[in-house]
Enzyme design. Structure first.
Site, mmCIF file in Angstrom:
data_model
loop_
_atom_site.group_PDB
_atom_site.id
_atom_site.type_symbol
_atom_site.label_atom_id
_atom_site.label_comp_id
_atom_site.label_asym_id
_atom_site.label_seq_id
_atom_site.Cartn_x
_atom_site.Cartn_y
_atom_site.Cartn_z
ATOM 1 C CE LYS A 35 -0.031 0.015 4.884
ATOM 2 N NZ LYS A 35 -1.172 -1.076 5.967
ATOM 3 C CE1 TYR A 256 14.310 30.660 3.681
ATOM 4 C CE2 TYR A 256 14.184 28.953 3.442
ATOM 5 C CZ TYR A 256 14.331 29.753 3.091
ATOM 6 O OH TYR A 256 13.804 30.050 1.553
HETATM 7 C C1 LIG Z 1 -0.084 -1.506 6.638
HETATM 8 C C2 LIG Z 1 -1.259 -3.517 6.742
HETATM 9 C C3 LIG Z 1 -0.104 -4.054 7.440
HETATM 10 C C4 LIG Z 1 1.459 -4.256 6.621
HETATM 11 O O1 LIG Z 1 1.463 -3.349 8.551
HETATM 12 P P1 LIG Z 1 3.365 -3.336 8.211
HETATM 13 O O2 LIG Z 1 3.417 -2.949 9.994
HETATM 14 O O3 LIG Z 1 4.136 -2.558 7.777
HETATM 15 O O4 LIG Z 1 3.815 -4.952 8.469
HETATM 16 C C5 LIG Z 1 -0.887 -5.650 7.370
HETATM 17 N N1 LIG Z 1 -2.326 -5.668 8.079
HETATM 18 C C6 LIG Z 1 -2.857 -3.914 7.441
HETATM 19 C C7 LIG Z 1 -4.561 -4.709 7.740
HETATM 20 C C8 LIG Z 1 -2.641 -2.992 7.560
HETATM 21 O O5 LIG Z 1 -3.080 -2.250 6.722
#
Ligand SMILES: *Cc1c(COP(=O)(O)O)cnc(C)c1O
Length: 368
Positions: A35, A256
């Protein structure tokens, strides 16, 4: 020459990390979570690299899934955050996207839809995170209704998500595991629980389907050293070069707000990377930056396109010297800690302006 700032993405390290994840549970199915543009690494390139290995991918939503379909990815894609209208459900069915269901509204859409073919559905259960998921006492009834629907294909996986799996001393993970295992036994259903920290640190959380994300990109999900997590290889190296060097007399300031003041005559290197490239603006003076293979320190505020680094005590710095903001030699978790956030956030918010260059895994490609 192009602006010398880029994210070098090592696909060989990605494959190494996926194999390590898979090795934690050799008999289970290991979905690769990609994702948010594969946590900033480029979802298409990551999916193409892992497609021969991973049985399925996890994405947040329909849009992310369709991008991968357009790029020719054919493995199943689970929509981790579910779907938000009945129209999405039909599009998902057409594109072999697996749906996470968590509430009765989605259930009604599914029961009354006319998808071209049955869809694969996972049922998300709330075992204590209280963010998404059917309440524990309603999950069995939802599950049985789903199982009877002709719109649902095959096994329905029961999924839950942990609130505290990265805290290995925190007993709440055990509470969540026990709640979920009781339900899965009652329903004789396949189970999915583990994210990265659970897969690495909670053997009891390993089940039919595991869902690692962050660890695939090579950083530890834990705050302290851990025997399995320490074998991960960073995939992204955020790199640049020194483009300007100046001597700043004692008492003068840099950047800055004039927030950094030279205590002695200092050598300041300017690097063409800023918050517009994903370097965190709230990284304070003193945040580590690798220059010419040595640890130097950020001096003054991060600008949109530039940072300044105190290289007074660094050997051999010249215009053109190599700079690493994070990666193989400087963990992103360390920079995140300095900037009061987590590595997940720094990686995920890398903007498209920063060029990604892909190396390793037998191929050499540029932006995908
Ligand atoms: C993002 C997500 C994961 C992966 O989690 P990590 O900590 O990045 O391994 C697994 N299950 C769900 C439902 C998620 O949203």
């Amino acid at each position: 020459m192009a602006r010398p700032s880029q994210a070098l993405i090592d696909l060989t390290a990605l494959v190494h990390n996926y194999r390590l994840a898979k090795g934690m549970a050799p008999d289970a199915s290991t979905m690769a979570v990609i994702k948010a543009n594969a946590y900033g690494h480029g979802a298409v390139a990551v999916a193409r690299t892992l497609e021969p290995l991973a049985p399925a991918f996890g994405v947040a939503c329909l849009e992310e899934g369709l991008l991968l379909r357009e790029a020719g990815i054919t493995k199943p894609l689970l929509l981790l955050d579910g779907f938000f209208s009945q129209e999405e459900l039909v599009v998902a069915a057409e594109n072999t996207l697996w749906l996470m269901i968590e509430n009765r509204r989605q259930l009604q859409w599914l029961l009354s839809a006319k998808p071209g073919k049955p869809v694969t559905v996972w049922l998300k259960v709330d075992t204590g995170m209280h963010r998404l998921g059917a309440p524990l006492d309603q999950a069995a009834s939802l599950y049985k209704t789903l199982r009877q629907s002709p719109n649902v294909a095959g096994d329905i996986v029961l999924a839950t998500h942990f609130a505290c799996a990265d805290e290995l001393e925190n007993d709440f993970t055990r509470v969540q595991i026990n709640r979920m295992k009781a339900l899965a036994t009652e329903l004789r259903a396949p189970l999915s629980m583990a994210n990265s920290p659970a897969l690495l640190g909670w053997p009891q959380a390993v089940s039919d389907w595991n869902r690692p994300g962050y660890m695939l990109y090579g950083s530890s999900p834990f705050a302290t050293s851990h025997p399995h997590a320490d074998k991960l290889m960073p995939v992204m190296t955020f790199q640049s070069q020194v483009i300007s060097l100046r001597t700043v007399p004692a008492g003068e300031t840099v950047g800055y707000g004039a927030t950094w003041r030279a205590e002695k005559t200092s050598l300041i290197a300017t690097v063409p990377v800023g918050y517009g490239d994903g370097y965190p603006r709230n990284a304070p003076s003193g945040t580590p930056v690798m220059v010419n293979g040595q640890r130097a320190r950020l001096a003054g505020r991060v600008s949109m396109d530039l940072i300044s680094v105190d290289v007074t005590d660094i050997h051999g710095v010249a215009i053109g010297s190599a700079v690493e903001l994070w990666g193989k030699n400087l963990p992103v978790n360390e920079v995140a800690l300095a900037a009061n956030t987590i590595g997940y956030e720094l990686l995920t918010r890398m903007p498209s302006r920063l060029r990604r260059v892909y190396v390793g895994d037998g191929r050499l490609t540029s932006d995908v």
